[in-house]
Design a protein around this motif. Structure first.
Motif, PDB file in Angstrom:
ATOM      1  N   LEU A 159       0.827  -1.218   0.000  1.00  0.00           N
ATOM      2  CA  LEU A 159       0.000   0.000   0.000  1.00  0.00           C
ATOM      3  C   LEU A 159       0.862   1.270   0.000  1.00  0.00           C
ATOM      4  O   LEU A 159       0.401   2.337  -0.409  1.00  0.00           O
ATOM      5  N   ILE A 160       2.105   1.134   0.447  1.00  0.00           N
ATOM      6  CA  ILE A 160       2.968   2.321   0.504  1.00  0.00           C
ATOM      7  C   ILE A 160       3.165   2.893  -0.899  1.00  0.00           C
ATOM      8  O   ILE A 160       2.972   4.089  -1.128  1.00  0.00           O
ATOM      9  N   LEU A 194       1.782   5.445   9.978  1.00  0.00           N
ATOM     10  CA  LEU A 194       2.990   4.895   9.354  1.00  0.00           C
ATOM     11  C   LEU A 194       2.832   4.838   7.833  1.00  0.00           C
ATOM     12  O   LEU A 194       3.759   5.174   7.084  1.00  0.00           O
ATOM     13  N   LEU A 195       1.649   4.443   7.379  1.00  0.00           N
ATOM     14  CA  LEU A 195       1.380   4.404   5.942  1.00  0.00           C
ATOM     15  C   LEU A 195       1.474   5.810   5.346  1.00  0.00           C
ATOM     16  O   LEU A 195       2.106   6.020   4.300  1.00  0.00           O
ATOM     17  N   ALA A 199       4.488   6.763   2.787  1.00  0.00           N
ATOM     18  CA  ALA A 199       4.024   7.077   1.431  1.00  0.00           C
ATOM     19  C   ALA A 199       4.162   8.571   1.130  1.00  0.00           C
ATOM     20  O   ALA A 199       3.874   9.002   0.016  1.00  0.00           O
ATOM     21  N   GLN A 200       4.540   9.347   2.119  1.00  0.00           N
ATOM     22  CA  GLN A 200       4.767  10.799   1.960  1.00  0.00           C
ATOM     23  C   GLN A 200       3.532  11.527   1.413  1.00  0.00           C
ATOM     24  O   GLN A 200       3.620  12.297   0.457  1.00  0.00           O
ATOM     25  N   VAL A 201       2.392  11.242   2.002  1.00  0.00           N
ATOM     26  CA  VAL A 201       1.163  11.922   1.572  1.00  0.00           C
ATOM     27  C   VAL A 201       1.078  13.288   2.263  1.00  0.00           C
ATOM     28  O   VAL A 201       1.750  13.545   3.256  1.00  0.00           O
ATOM     29  N   LYS A 227       3.987  13.360  10.777  1.00  0.00           N
ATOM     30  CA  LYS A 227       4.130  14.683  11.372  1.00  0.00           C
ATOM     31  C   LYS A 227       3.303  15.754  10.669  1.00  0.00           C
ATOM     32  O   LYS A 227       3.376  16.926  11.030  1.00  0.00           O
ATOM     33  N   GLN A 228       2.526  15.387   9.665  1.00  0.00           N
ATOM     34  CA  GLN A 228       1.695  16.386   8.985  1.00  0.00           C
ATOM     35  C   GLN A 228       0.256  16.296   9.500  1.00  0.00           C
ATOM     36  O   GLN A 228      -0.012  15.635  10.496  1.00  0.00           O
TER      37      GLN A 228
END
Ligand SMILES: [Zn+2]
Length: 241
Positions: A159-160, A194-195, A199-201, A227-228
């Motif tokens: 899923l990443i 974590l996902l 995955a840097q969403v 952290k977002q």
């Protein structure tokens, strides 16, 4: 595109509420994702049933299909009143024998959900999730923006890449961290975080929520990894992507 949560609960709806479901809008096209218990009632606060253009069913668990029967009757009654038949398209995996039952006379027509396809203004990619029954995560793309809906899933490494750099990740978070590895087919708030992080969403919202515990703990768990911006999905809120 706009994403509007219609329901946020896993398993069954709380009082005056609905199970996890989302309305996605772009250029006047209305796509409903999942149609579980309470969804038709909640949906009408935001759009009339007649204005729906397409429905996607991620899998055949009750909390994702319970309102399909009432949707059939709504379309029947509205088509009779209008004396002008408007067929609603329902997309779903075609491996389940219930696939055929999603079609109802000329009121709804079912189409298989492929790994990639165009539905109205949206390009939609799917990938199987880690769930006790066949279930598809959805990547919805339009005008350079991407929203991923995990649907129901346990942690799954693949899923990443599927979620990579999405503008918005709508992740299930049906469990608290203490239940990880104990209940199959669902993720914790921490795993959703974590996902989102790996995955840097750009933004994370949590759905398919549990009926016990302190829901804000799910957000705190997610924030230990990500952290977002992260929040619980809020019914009726318009998330503009
Ligand atoms: Zn499920």
């Amino acid at each position: 595109m706009k994403v509007i949560p219609i329901g946020i609960w896993g398993g069954y709806p709380k009082a005056n509420s609905a199970t996890s479901s989302f309305l996605v809008e772009e250029d006047g096209f209305h796509l409903l994702i999942d149609c579980g218990s309470g969804v038709l009632s909640s949906l009408q606060n935001y759009v009339s049933i007649d204005a729906l253009d397409a429905v996607i069913i991620t899998h055949y668990h009750h909390d994702h299909i319970a309102d399909i029967g009432p949707l059939h009757f709504a379309k029947l009654i509205q088509n009779q009143l209008a004396q002008d038949e408007k067929t609603l398209s329902i997309y779903a995996g075609d491996q389940d024998p219930r696939y055929k039952t999603l079609s109802y006379k000329n009121h709804t027509k079912t189409f298989p959900l492929y790994s990639t396809q165009q539905i109205g203004p949206f390009t939609i990619d799917t990938t199987p999730t880690n769930h006790p029954v066949h279930c598809l995560a959805l990547k919805v793309k339009s005008k350079g923006k991407t929203v991923v809906f995990t649907a129901d899933t346990g942690w799954q490494e693949s899923l990443i890449s599927f979620c990579k750099k999405a503008d918005l990740l709508v992740s299930e978070a049906n469990l608290y961290q203490s239940f990880e590895e104990k209940i199959p087919g669902h993720m914790s708030g921490r795993q959703a975080g974590l996902l989102a992080a790996t995955a840097q969403v750009d933004q994370l919202i949590l759905t398919h929520l549990p009926h016990f515990g302190e829901l804000s703990d799910l957000v705190c768990e997610a924030q230990t990894e990500y952290k977002q911006e992260v929040s619980l999905a809020e019914v009726g809120k318009v998330y503009q992507v």
